[in-house]
Design a protein around this motif. Structure first.
Motif, mmCIF file in Angstrom:
data_model
loop_
_atom_site.group_PDB
_atom_site.id
_atom_site.type_symbol
_atom_site.label_atom_id
_atom_site.label_comp_id
_atom_site.label_asym_id
_atom_site.label_seq_id
_atom_site.Cartn_x
_atom_site.Cartn_y
_atom_site.Cartn_z
ATOM 1 N N ALA A 66 -5.968 3.210 -7.460
ATOM 2 C CA ALA A 66 -5.847 2.038 -8.924
ATOM 3 C C ALA A 66 -6.441 0.254 -7.123
ATOM 4 O O ALA A 66 -7.062 -0.455 -8.122
ATOM 5 N N SER A 67 -7.022 0.615 -6.180
ATOM 6 C CA SER A 67 -6.866 -0.708 -5.346
ATOM 7 C C SER A 67 -8.309 -0.874 -4.900
ATOM 8 O O SER A 67 -9.024 -1.139 -4.023
ATOM 9 N N HIS A 68 -9.033 0.946 -5.143
ATOM 10 C CA HIS A 68 -10.288 0.995 -5.145
ATOM 11 C C HIS A 68 -10.805 1.222 -3.217
ATOM 12 O O HIS A 68 -11.223 1.273 -2.722
ATOM 13 N N LEU A 69 -9.460 1.534 -2.678
ATOM 14 C CA LEU A 69 -9.363 2.122 -1.301
ATOM 15 C C LEU A 69 -9.556 2.942 -0.483
ATOM 16 O O LEU A 69 -9.161 4.012 -1.378
ATOM 17 N N PHE B 239 0.427 -1.025 -0.018
ATOM 18 C CA PHE B 239 0.211 0.144 -0.382
ATOM 19 C C PHE B 239 0.924 1.212 -0.174
ATOM 20 O O PHE B 239 1.034 1.329 1.122
ATOM 21 N N PRO B 240 0.680 1.867 -0.865
ATOM 22 C CA PRO B 240 1.379 3.162 -1.644
ATOM 23 C C PRO B 240 0.981 3.926 -0.402
ATOM 24 O O PRO B 240 -0.052 3.914 0.128
ATOM 25 N N PRO B 241 1.065 5.404 0.413
ATOM 26 C CA PRO B 241 1.539 6.050 1.913
ATOM 27 C C PRO B 241 -0.354 7.075 0.541
ATOM 28 O O PRO B 241 -0.874 7.367 1.816
ATOM 29 N N GLU C 22 -15.634 5.684 -1.942
ATOM 30 C CA GLU C 22 -16.158 5.150 -1.858
ATOM 31 C C GLU C 22 -14.583 4.546 -2.919
ATOM 32 O O GLU C 22 -14.678 3.702 -4.217
ATOM 33 N N MET D 81 -10.076 4.383 6.069
ATOM 34 C CA MET D 81 -9.174 2.671 6.162
ATOM 35 C C MET D 81 -8.137 2.584 5.982
ATOM 36 O O MET D 81 -7.476 3.205 5.963
ATOM 37 N N TYR E 46 -6.990 5.612 -2.596
ATOM 38 C CA TYR E 46 -5.980 5.166 -3.070
ATOM 39 C C TYR E 46 -6.675 4.365 -4.558
ATOM 40 O O TYR E 46 -7.066 3.555 -4.036
#
Lengths: 298, 327
Positions: free
Chosen positions: B133-136, B26-28, B140, B124, B131
């Protein structure tokens, strides 16, 4: 202060700007170096160094991230150096690990559609990725390559790139190691859960997106799940951990669809076993020892 | 509540970023220009961890369904409230029913909109940053869309900030078409040949059109690597290494053809040699740059990088003092 600091065990450390320290334990891929990195980063983690926010093991190197507002990174370097000195004496060749079964539909239609769209970026535009991998590794057929790839276990030696991604090295003697280059130019698309292979590493793409690995198939179950967590994802959005061992089990389309339904209903149960991986035993018997590991699957 | 009438080009919820999960990929994430983002929060009395909106080139049009104090920092841009221009780097009062609308950025790239209390999305893994790219995280896990409704966090003890409080000119960000970007040498810098080591810090590089939260691609003279036996598992290109971790801000040059600076949503590792790292305060500056602006890299010591970082922290403390004294 010079750019590089050499540790007593031959590792080389340097700063990645004001927030990172990068330590290169070795430059060649080597499972012993991987296990050393695991042992070293475990020790860094246990040392609970104030100001260290992240510890990031890779195949044969690692990084620590530091919050310089809490701790001067120049104070962290000698602590790492001391850990390397302490660990230089011991060679921890055994790690706690898990074995996880991943059901794979090799030669799946979705990866095939995608890879056909990007033939102009591939080494061999007239073959599929699997046909290419089979040929350059000296196999007479795609089925023989799939058998070589799936019949022996793979160990996660670098969990990085994106959440859920784990680069895995196959547990075989060096002369049986499969190899393939990455695409000449990366694709801009890859299906989620695609099984990729590049260099000597296999991975399951956590989400749809760009990628450069050869596409071999598609895994029926996710490695990353943040939106509707079930099973192992209830406590962690990411499935793989460094040192995990994967068994890629070939399945057919019927079973693939069955498992997909279970995943979508949140009822799929991952087959996960706990074990110890002993590098010295692997070295003594690289064919027979991994077979005993597979017995840890429930 | 705030309704997104128009989302702008690429608008996300961000905060200081996500810590502790870099090692599992996970990038920051977080605000690209951390300084501007922090100043916006100070101006509305928020704590430093409050979530803000980050815009890119063209910001959103927002309808407020409640009274709120807001502050806008970052790029030079025309922003209107019910059609009337409002100042940047200043706390502004917005009344229920009013519409805040961004024009396109005139200089710089990213604006930060802080609202008293902060934007309330579910944290999260310890952060509200998006983020994509990972829908995080964020709203949403994606960029804003028309019709999205943003909730404002009700701070139990909000700091009083006087509306109209203004940041002095010399403490604002000034976008420029050419910047000196400071780097700390290290990582796999030893793999660059001596001429290329010199070239990296002597020749200008041009920011390409591919410059976003993941990475900034820069065009310039070709770089070359020392001749060596390629390590087992690295790949055949001289710029290849056995995959390793990438620091945020690290520079790489795949096949020596172009330079990539990894930004806050970058992949956390890969197989290209990392050459040096942009210091954290200059990542703020780079984040406000775009095609076809140019940079020159200057190699500095870690000591200098840390000194500049603490000066940025001191500037933020001065701003907080200034804002609070006016209140």
């Amino acid at each position: 202060m010079s750019t590089y600091t050499q540790f007593v065990d031959g590792s080389q450390a340097s700063f990645g700007g004001d927030e990172f320290i990068f330590v290169e334990v070795a430059t060649d891929m080597d499972l012993e170096a991987t296990l050393r990195v695991i042992a070293l980063t475990d020790a860094v983690s246990s040392a609970e160094i104030s100001g260290v926010t992240d510890i990031c093991p890779a195949h044969v190197s690692y990084m620590v991230r530091i919050d310089p507002d809490i701790r001067d990174p120049r104070e962290v370097l000698p602590i790492l150096e001391e850990i390397h000195e302490r660990k230089a004496q011991e060679s921890k060749l055994v790690i706690e690990s898990r074995i996880i079964e991943m059901p794979i539909l090799y030669q799946d239609p979705w990866s095939h559609d995608v890879l056909m769209r990007f033939r102009d970026r591939h080494q061999d535009p007239n073959a599929s990725d699997l046909e290419y991998c089979a040929r350059i590794n000296g196999f007479a057929s795609v089925d023989e390559f799939i058998s070589a790839h799936s019949s022996r276990l793979h160990i996660a030696t670098f969990v990085a790139f994106m959440p859920g991604n784990a680069e895995c090295y196959q547990l075989v003697p060096k002369d049986l190691q499969l190899e393939a280059p990455k695409y000449v130019r990366p694709r801009t698309d890859t299906p989620d859960r695609a099984l990729g292979f590049g260099g000597a590493f296999s991975t399951i793409y956590p989400v749809q997106g760009a990628g450069g690995f050869q596409l071999l198939g598609r895994c029926a179950v996710p490695v990353y799940e943040a939106k509707q967590p079930f099973g192992p994802f209830e406590t962690n959005a990411v499935l793989p951990k460094g040192g995990d061992i994967f068994k890629y089990r070939p399945i057919d389309m019927g079973e693939y669809e069955e498992i997909r339904q279970q995943v979508e209903a949140g009822t799929y149960k991952y087959r996960i076993g706990v074990l110890e991986f002993d590098l010295s035993r692997f070295r003594e018997d690289p064919i027979g020892y991994p077979l005993t590991l597979a017995e840890a699957l429930p | 509540m705030i309704t997104v009438v128009q989302p702008g080009l690429y608008t996300t919820v961000q905060d200081r970023g996500r810590f502790g999960f870099y090692g599992v990929g996970f990038p920051p994430s977080g605000s690209m220009d951390q300084y501007s983002s922090a100043v916006a929060n100070i101006l509305v009395g928020n704590n430093p961890d409050a979530a803000v909106l980050e815009t890119t080139f063209l910001g959103p049009t927002l309808e407020f369904e409640q009274d709120a104090n807001v502050a806008l920092t970052g790029a030079s841009v025309d922003i209107t409230l019910d059609g009337i221009s409002i100042p940047l780097w200043t706390s502004v009062s917005v009344k229920k029913g009013q519409v805040l609308a961004f024009g396109g950025a005139i200089a710089g790239v990213r604006n930060y909109l802080a609202i008293t209390g902060g934007i309330n999305v579910k944290p999260m893994m310890g952060s509200r940053s998006t983020y994509v790219a990972s829908h995080l995280g964020g709203y949403e896990g994606r960029v804003l869309k028309p019709g999205d409704r943003l909730e404002i966090l009700q701070d139990s003890e909000p700091k009083e900030v006087r509306v109209g409080c203004e940041i002095p000119e010399d403490l604002r960000v000034t976008p420029r078409a050419h910047q000196e970007i400071r780097i700390v040498s290290g990582l796999c810098h030893y793999l660059l040949d001596p001429q290329s080591q010199e070239l990296l810090i002597s020749k200008p590089f041009t920011i390409s059109t591919e410059a976003n939260r993941t990475g900034y691609r820069l065009k310039g003279d070709q770089l070359s690597f020392v001749e060596r036996r390629q390590p087992f598992g690295a790949g055949s290109d001289p710029s290849n290494v056995v995959n390793l971790g990438y620091p945020v801000g690290s520079l790489q040059a795949p096949s020596g053809l172009e330079l990539i600076c990894l930004m806050r949503d970058a992949v956390t590792g890969g197989g290209y040699a990392t050459l040096a790292t942009v210091i954290s305060v200059d990542l703020d500056i780079l984040s406000q740059m775009k095609f076809p602006e140019t940079v020159s890299f200057e190699s500095v010591s870690l000591e200098t990088a840390l000194q500049l970082r603490s000066e940025r922290a001191q500037r933020l403390r001065n701003i907080a003092e200034l804002v609070n004294s006016i209140a």
